[in-house]
Scaffold this active site. Structure first.
Site, PDB file in Angstrom:
ATOM      1  N   ASN A 146      -2.851   0.599  13.542  1.00  0.00           N
ATOM      2  CA  ASN A 146      -2.609   0.934  12.138  1.00  0.00           C
ATOM      3  C   ASN A 146      -1.956  -0.271  11.473  1.00  0.00           C
ATOM      4  O   ASN A 146      -1.714  -1.293  12.114  1.00  0.00           O
ATOM      5  CB  ASN A 146      -1.721   2.176  12.036  1.00  0.00           C
ATOM      6  CG  ASN A 146      -1.734   2.785  10.650  1.00  0.00           C
ATOM      7  OD1 ASN A 146      -2.782   2.921  10.025  1.00  0.00           O
ATOM      8  ND2 ASN A 146      -0.567   3.150  10.155  1.00  0.00           N
ATOM      9  N   LYS A 147      -1.647  -0.139  10.205  1.00  0.00           N
ATOM     10  CA  LYS A 147      -1.037  -1.230   9.460  1.00  0.00           C
ATOM     11  C   LYS A 147       0.179  -1.766  10.200  1.00  0.00           C
ATOM     12  O   LYS A 147       0.916  -1.024  10.843  1.00  0.00           O
ATOM     13  CB  LYS A 147      -0.619  -0.765   8.055  1.00  0.00           C
ATOM     14  CG  LYS A 147      -1.727  -0.146   7.234  1.00  0.00           C
ATOM     15  CD  LYS A 147      -2.855  -1.118   6.945  1.00  0.00           C
ATOM     16  CE  LYS A 147      -3.973  -0.506   6.152  1.00  0.00           C
ATOM     17  NZ  LYS A 147      -5.005   0.151   6.926  1.00  0.00           N
TER      18      LYS A 147
ATOM     19  N   ASP B 111      -6.000   3.396  11.703  1.00  0.00           N
ATOM     20  CA  ASP B 111      -7.268   2.737  11.431  1.00  0.00           C
ATOM     21  C   ASP B 111      -8.217   2.854  12.618  1.00  0.00           C
ATOM     22  O   ASP B 111      -9.426   2.894  12.442  1.00  0.00           O
ATOM     23  CB  ASP B 111      -7.034   1.265  11.082  1.00  0.00           C
ATOM     24  CG  ASP B 111      -6.458   1.123   9.688  1.00  0.00           C
ATOM     25  OD1 ASP B 111      -7.247   1.141   8.738  1.00  0.00           O
ATOM     26  OD2 ASP B 111      -5.229   1.026   9.546  1.00  0.00           O
TER      27      ASP B 111
ATOM     28  N   GLN C 239       0.819  -1.214   0.000  1.00  0.00           N
ATOM     29  CA  GLN C 239       0.000   0.000   0.000  1.00  0.00           C
ATOM     30  C   GLN C 239       0.853   1.265   0.000  1.00  0.00           C
ATOM     31  O   GLN C 239       0.478   2.264  -0.590  1.00  0.00           O
ATOM     32  CB  GLN C 239      -0.943   0.046   1.221  1.00  0.00           C
ATOM     33  CG  GLN C 239      -1.961  -1.046   1.264  1.00  0.00           C
ATOM     34  CD  GLN C 239      -1.604  -2.097   2.310  1.00  0.00           C
ATOM     35  OE1 GLN C 239      -0.461  -2.510   2.439  1.00  0.00           O
ATOM     36  NE2 GLN C 239      -2.597  -2.541   3.049  1.00  0.00           N
TER      37      GLN C 239
END
Length: 161
Positions: free
Chosen positions: A60-61, A50, A9
């Site tokens: 988060n990621k 997130d 991403q």
């Protein structure tokens, strides 16, 4: 911008959006973050989120927590930028945020590698939680919360999103 494996991403989205907005960007492998922070005088690490808990912990990621630790080690500051809708004041801390684990096949198919030997297990968390103690600033459309914690989060996000 880090590549953000296994789905890239960072390479496909983050770098593209920054370049589109004429913001200078250099793409690095996820595993190059420590060396880059050590050698390139990085002043800020900026990430999204997130989900954000009431105490300022951030999900988060995967890899975000590692970046926060590396930033602290190398004297860079760590900023989270996210819309206020990601803040969930009903979650006391990051311990209350469920972490999604994805299928092992994602790692192997994305890497175009042969599957691991039968005796090898794969752990594939999609997200991690960064403790508020590692966050210098949390930025949303409601403003900036410096060194987020229970009181500063309540002040900034009281009354719902």
């Amino acid at each position: 911008a880090t590549e953000t494996r296994p789905w890239l991403q960072g390479a496909r989205l983050t770098a593209w959006e920054l370049a589109r907005d004429a913001i200078p960007v250099t793409l690095i492998a996820d595993s190059a973050a420590a060396t880059t922070l050590r050698d390139d005088a990085i002043r800020w690490v900026i990430v999204g989120a997130d989900r954000i808990a009431a105490n300022g912990d951030v999900a988060n990621k995967i890899g975000t927590y590692a970046l926060a630790v590396l930033a602290r080690q190398h004297g860079a500051r760590f900023m989270v930028v996210a819309p206020s809708g990601t803040v969930d004041m009903g979650l006391r801390s990051g311990n209350d945020i469920p972490i999604e684990y994805r299928d092992a096949q994602e790692i192997w198919k994305t890497a175009s590698a042969a599957p691991p030997p039968v005796a090898v297990s794969v752990r594939n968390p999609a997200f991690d939680v960064t403790p508020a103690a590692l966050i210098d600033a949390l930025v949303s459309e409601r403003g900036v919360v410096r060194n987020p914690g229970v009181h500063s989060m309540a002040k900034a996000f009281a009354g719902g999103q």
